[in-house]
Design a protein around this motif. Structure first.
Motif, short mmCIF file in Angstrom:
data_model
loop_
_atom_site.label_atom_id
_atom_site.label_comp_id
_atom_site.label_asym_id
_atom_site.label_seq_id
_atom_site.Cartn_x
_atom_site.Cartn_y
_atom_site.Cartn_z
N THR A 220 0.83 -1.21 0.00
CA THR A 220 0.00 0.00 0.00
C THR A 220 0.87 1.26 0.00
O THR A 220 0.60 2.24 -0.72
N ILE A 221 1.91 1.25 0.83
CA ILE A 221 2.83 2.40 0.86
C ILE A 221 3.50 2.59 -0.50
O ILE A 221 3.62 3.71 -1.03
N ALA A 222 3.91 1.45 -1.11
CA ALA A 222 4.56 1.55 -2.42
C ALA A 222 3.60 2.06 -3.48
O ALA A 222 3.97 2.88 -4.34
N ALA A 223 2.36 1.58 -3.45
CA ALA A 223 1.38 2.04 -4.44
C ALA A 223 1.09 3.53 -4.28
O ALA A 223 0.89 4.25 -5.27
N ASP A 224 1.04 3.98 -3.05
CA ASP A 224 0.79 5.41 -2.82
C ASP A 224 1.91 6.28 -3.38
O ASP A 224 1.67 7.37 -3.90
N ARG A 225 3.15 5.77 -3.30
CA ARG A 225 4.29 6.57 -3.75
C ARG A 225 4.38 6.64 -5.27
O ARG A 225 4.90 7.61 -5.82
N VAL A 226 3.91 5.57 -5.96
CA VAL A 226 4.02 5.57 -7.44
C VAL A 226 2.70 5.96 -8.10
O VAL A 226 2.59 5.87 -9.32
N GLN A 227 1.69 6.34 -7.32
CA GLN A 227 0.36 6.61 -7.86
C GLN A 227 0.41 7.71 -8.94
O GLN A 227 -0.21 7.57 -9.99
N ASP A 228 1.14 8.78 -8.69
CA ASP A 228 1.13 9.93 -9.60
C ASP A 228 1.99 9.72 -10.83
O ASP A 228 1.61 10.10 -11.94
N ARG A 229 3.14 9.09 -10.70
CA ARG A 229 4.05 9.00 -11.84
C ARG A 229 3.94 7.70 -12.63
O ARG A 229 4.43 7.60 -13.76
N ASP A 230 3.32 6.65 -12.07
CA ASP A 230 3.20 5.35 -12.79
C ASP A 230 1.88 4.70 -12.39
O ASP A 230 1.82 3.88 -11.47
N GLY A 231 0.80 5.10 -13.10
CA GLY A 231 -0.52 4.58 -12.76
C GLY A 231 -0.64 3.09 -12.98
O GLY A 231 -1.31 2.37 -12.22
N LYS A 233 1.71 0.79 -12.71
CA LYS A 233 2.39 0.10 -11.61
C LYS A 233 1.55 0.15 -10.35
O LYS A 233 1.43 -0.85 -9.61
N ALA A 234 0.93 1.31 -10.09
CA ALA A 234 0.07 1.42 -8.91
C ALA A 234 -1.13 0.48 -9.02
O ALA A 234 -1.55 -0.15 -8.03
N HIS A 235 -1.70 0.38 -10.24
CA HIS A 235 -2.84 -0.52 -10.43
C HIS A 235 -2.43 -1.97 -10.18
O HIS A 235 -3.19 -2.75 -9.56
N GLU A 236 -1.24 -2.33 -10.65
CA GLU A 236 -0.75 -3.70 -10.41
C GLU A 236 -0.55 -3.96 -8.92
O GLU A 236 -0.89 -5.05 -8.41
N LEU A 237 -0.02 -2.97 -8.21
CA LEU A 237 0.16 -3.13 -6.76
C LEU A 237 -1.17 -3.26 -6.04
O LEU A 237 -1.32 -4.05 -5.10
N HIS A 238 -2.18 -2.49 -6.49
CA HIS A 238 -3.50 -2.61 -5.87
C HIS A 238 -4.09 -3.99 -6.09
O HIS A 238 -4.75 -4.54 -5.19
N ARG A 239 -3.91 -4.53 -7.28
CA ARG A 239 -4.42 -5.88 -7.55
C ARG A 239 -3.71 -6.92 -6.67
O ARG A 239 -4.34 -7.86 -6.14
N THR A 240 -2.41 -6.73 -6.49
CA THR A 240 -1.67 -7.65 -5.61
C THR A 240 -2.15 -7.52 -4.17
O THR A 240 -2.28 -8.52 -3.44
N ILE A 241 -2.43 -6.29 -3.75
CA ILE A 241 -2.95 -6.08 -2.39
C ILE A 241 -4.29 -6.78 -2.21
O ILE A 241 -4.56 -7.40 -1.17
N GLU A 242 -5.14 -6.71 -3.22
CA GLU A 242 -6.45 -7.38 -3.15
C GLU A 242 -6.28 -8.89 -3.00
O GLU A 242 -6.93 -9.53 -2.16
N GLN A 243 -5.41 -9.48 -3.83
CA GLN A 243 -5.19 -10.93 -3.75
C GLN A 243 -4.61 -11.32 -2.39
O GLN A 243 -5.03 -12.32 -1.79
N THR A 244 -3.66 -10.52 -1.92
CA THR A 244 -3.07 -10.82 -0.61
C THR A 244 -4.09 -10.70 0.51
O THR A 244 -4.13 -11.50 1.45
N GLY A 245 -4.98 -9.71 0.40
CA GLY A 245 -6.03 -9.53 1.41
C GLY A 245 -7.00 -10.69 1.43
O GLY A 245 -7.42 -11.16 2.50
N ARG A 246 -7.38 -11.16 0.22
CA ARG A 246 -8.28 -12.32 0.18
C ARG A 246 -7.63 -13.55 0.82
O ARG A 246 -8.27 -14.30 1.56
N ALA A 247 -6.35 -13.75 0.49
CA ALA A 247 -5.66 -14.89 1.10
C ALA A 247 -5.59 -14.75 2.62
O ALA A 247 -5.77 -15.72 3.37
N ALA A 248 -5.34 -13.52 3.10
CA ALA A 248 -5.27 -13.30 4.55
C ALA A 248 -6.60 -13.58 5.22
O ALA A 248 -6.66 -14.15 6.31
N VAL A 249 -7.72 -13.15 4.57
CA VAL A 249 -9.04 -13.41 5.14
C VAL A 249 -9.31 -14.90 5.21
O VAL A 249 -9.86 -15.42 6.20
N THR A 250 -8.93 -15.64 4.15
CA THR A 250 -9.13 -17.10 4.15
C THR A 250 -8.37 -17.76 5.29
O THR A 250 -8.90 -18.60 6.02
#
Length: 418
Positions: A220-231, A233-250
């Motif tokens: 999340t910190i990394a996605a926030d830092r690259v949000q403005d200059r590399d959308g 990359k930020a989108h890819e990080l958000h998708r990874t965060i979503e997958q990691t969150g689902r795994a954590a909930v399971t």
């Protein structure tokens, strides 16, 4: 046949047995002796004889409640039958005669010895039996010794058999109590082992969840830092965060299902980080091969991405199976197959050929140290990830462990480890 078996399995009430015994004794006592030397000088049957026969038999129906009073009533009734010449003496000019009333007295002594504790039983042996012997000696003047010895032998034998029967019943009850206590102890040990194993698994899952959450924070910190200059990359990080969150909930759900106690100390030696996954199985195979186990290893099908807890459970099952093989079969042959089924199911099967002649199990600890809880640990781990486990001896010798694990969630296929 089934109807007969059902009747045979029914237990007859004790009161019904006592009543049947009393009726049988009364029926035998009421039978009038025929003509012969044994009946010489006996009185003709009359009402008094009937009443005395009833007193010698019917009290047996309530012997279970009043053993000593019933014994005294039966003894007095039999003595009155003999004293009033309704019954031949047990020993006399005609020889030895053991009629139904005498047998009724012996039965009363036997039942008293069976149904009473030590003190009343000793009263029977030390007071009642000698009194009966003395009474017989007084009632048969010409054959005092023979009559007294005959009754003494009959009643002492009945008393001894009764005490022996009581002792055997007590031993049987004690054996049943010991077996029940052992069964309760084994069940308690099994429950304790399950609790320990569940706590261990829960701690491992806790570490997985903590790792995933920490990873989500970093991403999340990394996605926030690259949000403005590399959308992108930020989108890819958000998708990874979503997958990691689902795994954590399971994993968190499994953690909550398994966690039973939270009172173990932090320095508990069973607390270990969840290192191994399916990628580590080839290394495990090489380890057990070095320990002397001949292992055939195969992987079939297209591997899928599994939650870390599921991979850990599969790895632990393989590790425990190899440990048991080395422990119980020694240097033998084993086969490990990992199959990724097309219907989204992972099958892990470990079979060995059993102990071979001349190859005893190693005396030291095996190279692949398992969790120490055997089948209990295997079943708990596989059940925690929604799978099933079967283990047992093979018909031709050896042992097999067969685990089936469902593959759920996003099914991204990846190149399998070989």
């Amino acid at each position: 046949m089934s109807y007969v078996d059902s009747i045979a399995r029914r237990r007859v009430p004790p009161a019904a047995v006592d009543v049947a015994l009393a009726l049988l004794v009364v029926a035998g006592g009421l039978a009038v002796p025929g003509d012969g030397p044994d009946t010489a000088g006996l009185r003709e049957p009359d009402l008094w004889r009937i009443l005395l026969v009833l007193l010698s038999g019917m009290p047996l129906a309530v012997h279970r409640r009043w053993p000593l009073p019933v014994l005294l009533v039966v003894s007095i009734a039999v003595g009155a039958l003999q004293a009033w010449h309704y019954l031949p003496p047990p020993a006399g000019p005609q020889g030895t005669y053991i009629g139904v009333p005498y047998l009724a007295m012996a039965v009363a002594v036997f039942l008293t010895a069976v149904r009473t504790p030590r003190r009343p039983a000793h009263i029977t042996a030390l007071v009642v039996i000698p009194s009966v012997a003395v009474a017989e000696a007084l009632m048969v003047p010409g054959h005092r010794m023979a009559a007294a010895v005959t009754m003494t032998i009959l009643l002492v034998a009945a008393w001894a058999l009764g005490r022996l029967s009581r002792a055997r019943k007590a031993m049987a009850r004690e054996a049943l109590d010991r077996a029940a206590a052992l069964e309760r102890e084994q069940a308690a040990n099994a429950r304790a082992a399950v609790t320990r194993e569940r706590t261990r698994i829960a701690r491992e899952l806790h570490d997985i969840v903590a790792h995933n959450v920490s990873l989500m924070v970093v991403q999340t910190i990394a996605a926030d830092r690259v949000q403005d200059r590399d959308g992108a990359k930020a989108h890819e990080l958000h998708r990874t965060i979503e997958q990691t969150g689902r795994a954590a909930v399971t994993e968190l759900r499994r953690l909550l299902d398994l966690l039973r106690t939270d009172d173990q100390e932090e320095e508990d030696p069973t607390r270990e980080p969840p290192q191994p996954t399916l990628r580590e199985i080839p290394r495990l195979v090489e380890t057990v091969r070095a320990a002397g186990l001949d292992v055939e290893f195969s992987v079939t099908g297209d591997a899928a991405t599994l939650p870390e807890g599921t991979e850990l459970a599969a790895y632990r099952v393989v590790q425990e199976a190899f440990t048991n093989t080395l422990k119980h079969a020694g240097h033998t042959r084993a086969r490990l197959s990992i199959t990724w089924e097309p219907d989204l199911q992972l099958t892990v099967k470990i079979c060995d050929d059993g102990r071979q002649p001349g190859h005893d199990p190693p005396s030291g600890p095996p190279a692949a140290a398992g969790t120490g809880h055997g089948l209990i640990g295997m079943r708990e781990r596989i059940a925690a990830v929604g799978g099933t486990l079967h283990a047992g001896e093979r018909p031709g010798g050896g042992y097999c462990v067969h685990a089936t694990i469902p593959v759920s969630g996003p099914h991204d296929r990846r190149k399998r480890a070989t």
